[in-house]
Design an enzyme around this catalytic site. Structure first.
Site, PDB file in Angstrom:
ATOM      1  N   LYS A 142       0.854  -1.192   0.000  1.00  0.00           N
ATOM      2  CA  LYS A 142       0.000   0.000   0.000  1.00  0.00           C
ATOM      3  C   LYS A 142       0.886   1.237   0.000  1.00  0.00           C
ATOM      4  O   LYS A 142       1.906   1.286   0.702  1.00  0.00           O
ATOM      5  CB  LYS A 142      -0.892  -0.027   1.242  1.00  0.00           C
ATOM      6  CG  LYS A 142      -1.909   1.109   1.329  1.00  0.00           C
ATOM      7  CD  LYS A 142      -2.753   0.940   2.582  1.00  0.00           C
ATOM      8  CE  LYS A 142      -3.815   2.017   2.723  1.00  0.00           C
ATOM      9  NZ  LYS A 142      -4.655   1.816   3.931  1.00  0.00           N
ATOM     10  N   SER A 184      -9.477  -1.047   7.469  1.00  0.00           N
ATOM     11  CA  SER A 184      -9.040  -0.806   6.085  1.00  0.00           C
ATOM     12  C   SER A 184      -8.277  -1.946   5.440  1.00  0.00           C
ATOM     13  O   SER A 184      -7.850  -1.821   4.288  1.00  0.00           O
ATOM     14  CB  SER A 184      -8.195   0.466   6.025  1.00  0.00           C
ATOM     15  OG  SER A 184      -8.994   1.599   6.222  1.00  0.00           O
ATOM     16  N   SER A 237      -9.543   1.415   3.205  1.00  0.00           N
ATOM     17  CA  SER A 237      -8.791   2.262   2.300  1.00  0.00           C
ATOM     18  C   SER A 237      -7.721   1.524   1.481  1.00  0.00           C
ATOM     19  O   SER A 237      -7.181   2.065   0.512  1.00  0.00           O
ATOM     20  CB  SER A 237      -8.084   3.366   3.100  1.00  0.00           C
ATOM     21  OG  SER A 237      -7.179   2.807   4.045  1.00  0.00           O
TER      22      SER A 237
END
Length: 497
Positions: A83, A182, A158
């Site tokens: 990420k 997330s 997210s």
């Protein structure tokens, strides 16, 4: 060289690497071929690191040629996605924001440093909601990621890009961050395994901060065994992180197949009965509980009375910490700087105004307000008290049960744009995942079925602080019994291409 290598699990690929059946370069090229085939449609990666990945794969192949499989780390040679809130030395790290678009860190986050030292192969940095603020991936400054199960739906957020990368075979496993769900929520919506360890189990050093007391580095994988392997590679004390637990590295795969006979399971029925939980989600979760009982566990209803206030507390605590953490982005030291300002005050205002997106601005304003004089005790102080009550709820529940179970998300993947105009509806996507962040307890999501529309449903398992093994053992037993093998139809159109 078959493109389907990228659809195998990490432990399957590790066995084939050690046997000499394939090379790390074969595995990487399979993943890169998949990236070329689907990433334009999914918008998974912000940066693809082909050159760095090929060099890393070549080093693993050289190791295997010169030493055989002796002491080859379990993560070596396996393509990984990170990420883009996890810093990587010499590789752009944007946090999904325009304000960090030009930022190239001079250091690695601890999690990636440990993986890199163990021979992991970084395929690229993945798209995400800006500064990890969102539940759908739609808050990225670089456009939304799409769900490989249905391109008109979100993959969750997210950590949207990391989830989609693993679900679509572009990476074998990935790291994300879990501040309010997330990793677990996108894992549920994307049909893969998401695992959040105990707070402090994995160092946060090099994680671009959102809410420091809630942020967790967490894992995506295709099965539970891979989740245990990846956790084992990144966990352990780090003197660079003051909140890092003092425990030494451990093998979290130990005892994975011990079964659940005698395990005491608490079912959070209040959450199952919550308005807004889709019938297919409720039915799949209850069927999974029945499977655990059939495997030898006992299951009873458990109540977490203060958990209903967790969402409200979270959306005071997290924005308050966000307001503090994001104050550093002023256009002076690094990142984007608005051009043409007449003085430093105008430059600061324009940089933040142009560099941050709407959701980030919303949370900064909310957090600044809740921390302001005259409101601190009424809002932020009260939220901290509620957090303590939630922690006590979990402590009481775990005095009677070994694990707690619930839906991961009240719904399956929703359509792109469906909730963007209603922030409160979006925030409710994390209503079942936020309590484990407030309490810091380990939690996992595994796929437990499909909705009538053919979209994945997630089953959440939460454990005592520092008892990751109980969560993983429960998840593994249920995973083996379920035999979930469905995969996105998108992959059938590209496999072998």
């Amino acid at each position: 060289m078959p493109a389907e290598l990228c659809d195998l699990t990490g432990h399957e690929l590790g066995a084939r690497l050690r046997s000499g059946d394939v090379t790390a370069t074969d595995v990487l090229e399979s993943s890169l071929e998949r990236v070329r085939a689907v990433d334009e449609r999914l918008k998974t990666f912000l940066t693809v690191t082909e050159d760095e990945a090929r060099a890393a794969a070549a080093r693993v192949d050289e190791w295997l040629t010169s030493r055989g499989d002796r002491r080859l780390p379990d993560v070596a040679g396996i393509p990984l996605a990170l990420k883009d809130v996890l810093t990587t030395r010499g590789i752009r790290s944007t946090a999904g924001s325009k304000i960090l678009e030009p930022y190239v860190p001079p250091y690695d986050c601890t999690a990636w440093a440990r993986l890199r030292a163990a021979g992991s192969v970084l395929a690229g940095k993945t798209n995400c909601d800006e500064f990890a603020m969102g539940s759908s991936g739609e808050n990225s400054a670089y456009g939304p990621t799409r769900n490989p199960w249905d391109l008109d739906t979100v993959p969750g957020g997210s950590s949207s890009g990391s989830a989609a990368a693993v679900a679509s075979g572009q990476a074998v496993w990935a790291l994300g961050t879990d501040t309010g769900g997330s990793v677990r929520q996108p894992a549920a919506l994307s049909g893969i395994v998401g695992f959040k360890p105990t707070y402090g189990r994995v160092s946060r050093y090099g994680l671009i901060a959102f809410a420091s007391s809630l942020d967790h580095v967490a894992t995506f994988s295709r099965d539970v065994r891979d989740a245990a392997t990846l956790l084992s590679a990144i966990a352990g004390h780090d003197p660079a992180d003051a909140t890092s637990l003092p425990d030494p590295p451990a093998d979290y795969g130990e005892g994975l197949d011990a079964g659940v006979a005698g395990l005491r399971v608490g079912v959070v029925e209040d959450w199952l009965e919550t308005e807004g939980v889709q019938p297919a989600v409720r039915a799949a979760v209850r069927a999974s509980v029945d499977r655990l009982v059939a495997l030898g566990a006992s299951a009873e209803r458990v109540s977490l009375p203060y958990a209903e206030y967790a969402l409200s507390a979270y959306y005071l605590i997290a924005p308050a910490e966000c307001s503090s953490n994001l104050a550093r982005y002023d256009g002076v030291r690094y990142g984007y700087r608005a051009p043409g300002a007449s003085d430093v005050v105008e430059m600061n205002m324009r940089t933040r105004g142009e560099g941050f997106g709407d959701e980030v601005k919303r949370r900064i304003m909310l957090g600044t307000y809740s921390l302001s004089a005259g409101y601190y005790d009424a809002y932020y102080g009260q939220a901290l008290k509620v957090r303590t009550l939630v922690i006590r709820d979990f402590e009481e529940a775990f005095s009677r049960f070994d694990v707690l179970v619930s839906p991961t998300s009240p719904t399956v993947a929703f359509r792109l744009g469906e909730k963007t105009e209603d922030p409160l509806a979006m925030y409710l996507s994390d209503v079942f995942t936020i309590p484990a962040n407030l309490s810091g307890t380990p939690a996992a999501s595994i796929p437990c079925g499909l909705s009538p529309e053919g979209l994945p449903i997630g089953f959440q398992i939460m454990g005592r602080l520092a008892d990751e093994r109980a969560v993983l053992r429960t998840a593994y037993a249920l995973e083996q019994d379920l035999g979930f093998s469905a995969r996105p139809a998108l992959l059938d159109s590209v496999a072998g291409s």
